[in-house]
Design a protein around this motif. Structure first.
Motif, mmCIF file in Angstrom:
data_model
loop_
_atom_site.group_PDB
_atom_site.id
_atom_site.type_symbol
_atom_site.label_atom_id
_atom_site.label_comp_id
_atom_site.label_asym_id
_atom_site.label_seq_id
_atom_site.Cartn_x
_atom_site.Cartn_y
_atom_site.Cartn_z
ATOM 1 N N ARG A 187 -4.789 12.525 -0.790
ATOM 2 C CA ARG A 187 -4.306 11.984 0.485
ATOM 3 C C ARG A 187 -4.807 10.557 0.691
ATOM 4 O O ARG A 187 -4.076 9.682 1.137
ATOM 5 N N GLU A 188 -6.075 10.303 0.367
ATOM 6 C CA GLU A 188 -6.629 8.965 0.544
ATOM 7 C C GLU A 188 -5.922 7.950 -0.364
ATOM 8 O O GLU A 188 -5.593 6.837 0.074
ATOM 9 N N ILE A 189 -5.670 8.316 -1.601
ATOM 10 C CA ILE A 189 -4.972 7.421 -2.534
ATOM 11 C C ILE A 189 -3.566 7.138 -2.028
ATOM 12 O O ILE A 189 -3.106 5.994 -2.027
ATOM 13 N N ARG A 190 -2.865 8.172 -1.572
ATOM 14 C CA ARG A 190 -1.518 7.972 -1.033
ATOM 15 C C ARG A 190 -1.541 7.055 0.191
ATOM 16 O O ARG A 190 -0.675 6.196 0.355
ATOM 17 N N ASN A 191 -2.530 7.222 1.049
ATOM 18 C CA ASN A 191 -2.645 6.379 2.244
ATOM 19 C C ASN A 191 -2.917 4.922 1.881
ATOM 20 O O ASN A 191 -2.355 4.006 2.484
ATOM 21 N N ILE A 192 -3.785 4.699 0.906
ATOM 22 C CA ILE A 192 -4.101 3.338 0.471
ATOM 23 C C ILE A 192 -2.848 2.660 -0.076
ATOM 24 O O ILE A 192 -2.537 1.516 0.266
ATOM 25 N N ILE A 193 -2.119 3.366 -0.925
ATOM 26 C CA ILE A 193 -0.906 2.794 -1.516
ATOM 27 C C ILE A 193 0.154 2.552 -0.444
ATOM 28 O O ILE A 193 0.782 1.489 -0.404
ATOM 29 N N THR A 194 0.344 3.511 0.447
ATOM 30 C CA THR A 194 1.364 3.379 1.490
ATOM 31 C C THR A 194 1.051 2.216 2.434
ATOM 32 O O THR A 194 1.952 1.473 2.823
ATOM 33 N N ALA A 195 -0.198 2.049 2.780
ATOM 34 C CA ALA A 195 -0.579 0.974 3.702
ATOM 35 C C ALA A 195 -0.324 -0.412 3.110
ATOM 36 O O ALA A 195 -0.113 -1.370 3.847
ATOM 37 N N ARG A 196 -0.304 -0.491 1.787
ATOM 38 C CA ARG A 196 -0.132 -1.790 1.125
ATOM 39 C C ARG A 196 1.169 -1.871 0.331
ATOM 40 O O ARG A 196 1.324 -2.724 -0.523
ATOM 41 N N ARG A 197 2.110 -1.006 0.611
ATOM 42 C CA ARG A 197 3.319 -0.874 -0.199
ATOM 43 C C ARG A 197 4.169 -2.132 -0.285
ATOM 44 O O ARG A 197 4.937 -2.292 -1.219
ATOM 45 N N LYS A 198 4.037 -3.048 0.656
ATOM 46 C CA LYS A 198 4.850 -4.264 0.632
ATOM 47 C C LYS A 198 4.232 -5.368 -0.219
ATOM 48 O O LYS A 198 4.880 -6.365 -0.495
ATOM 49 N N ARG A 199 3.001 -5.168 -0.647
ATOM 50 C CA ARG A 199 2.368 -6.146 -1.534
ATOM 51 C C ARG A 199 2.885 -5.939 -2.958
ATOM 52 O O ARG A 199 3.147 -4.817 -3.385
ATOM 53 N N LYS A 200 3.008 -7.022 -3.679
ATOM 54 C CA LYS A 200 3.608 -6.993 -5.010
ATOM 55 C C LYS A 200 2.919 -5.988 -5.943
ATOM 56 O O LYS A 200 3.595 -5.215 -6.632
ATOM 57 N N LEU A 201 1.599 -5.970 -5.971
ATOM 58 C CA LEU A 201 0.871 -5.087 -6.886
ATOM 59 C C LEU A 201 1.014 -3.609 -6.537
ATOM 60 O O LEU A 201 0.788 -2.747 -7.380
ATOM 61 N N PHE A 202 1.390 -3.303 -5.307
ATOM 62 C CA PHE A 202 1.438 -1.919 -4.849
ATOM 63 C C PHE A 202 2.849 -1.335 -4.829
ATOM 64 O O PHE A 202 3.016 -0.151 -4.569
ATOM 65 N N ARG A 203 3.870 -2.135 -5.093
ATOM 66 C CA ARG A 203 5.257 -1.692 -4.930
ATOM 67 C C ARG A 203 5.604 -0.440 -5.719
ATOM 68 O O ARG A 203 6.233 0.477 -5.199
ATOM 69 N N ASN A 204 5.218 -0.380 -6.981
ATOM 70 C CA ASN A 204 5.583 0.766 -7.832
ATOM 71 C C ASN A 204 4.427 1.732 -8.055
ATOM 72 O O ASN A 204 4.552 2.674 -8.831
ATOM 73 N N LEU A 205 3.321 1.504 -7.379
ATOM 74 C CA LEU A 205 2.127 2.311 -7.622
ATOM 75 C C LEU A 205 2.290 3.769 -7.198
ATOM 76 O O LEU A 205 1.798 4.672 -7.869
ATOM 77 N N MET A 206 3.030 4.024 -6.106
ATOM 78 C CA MET A 206 3.223 5.404 -5.647
ATOM 79 C C MET A 206 3.985 6.209 -6.689
ATOM 80 O O MET A 206 3.667 7.371 -6.946
#
Length: 82
Positions: free
Chosen positions: A58-77
């Motif tokens: 849950r924590e990993i999903r929250n971290i990725i979701t909170a930053r999803r608009k940043r370039k490095l995080f776009r495909n991380l989920m």
């Protein structure tokens, strides 16, 4: 897993797990283990491992979701869910 193995895994290169995802996973794991340790020491309450794994996920999903608009995080989920 030992501390040295965790650091080695975090520093290794892998196309299946990008460096950023490995760092987030390691940080989340260490944080949740520390919380569990404090919970046992101060409250004498132990949380089941399955619950800790869910908290880490849950924590990993929250971290990725909170930053999803940043370039490095776009495909991380997508990588995390695979």
């Amino acid at each position: 897993m030992s501390w040295a193995e965790l650091l080695s895994w975090q520093r290794s290169s892998s196309s299946a797990a990008p460096s950023l995802l490995r760092k987030i996973a390691a940080q989340s794991t260490v944080y949740q283990i520390w919380k569990q340790r404090n919970n046992v020491v101060h409250n004498h309450v132990s949380i089941p491992a399955s619950t800790i794994f869910k908290l880490i996920d849950r924590e990993i999903r929250n971290i990725i979701t909170a930053r999803r608009k940043r370039k490095l995080f776009r495909n991380l989920m997508q990588v995390w869910l695979i």
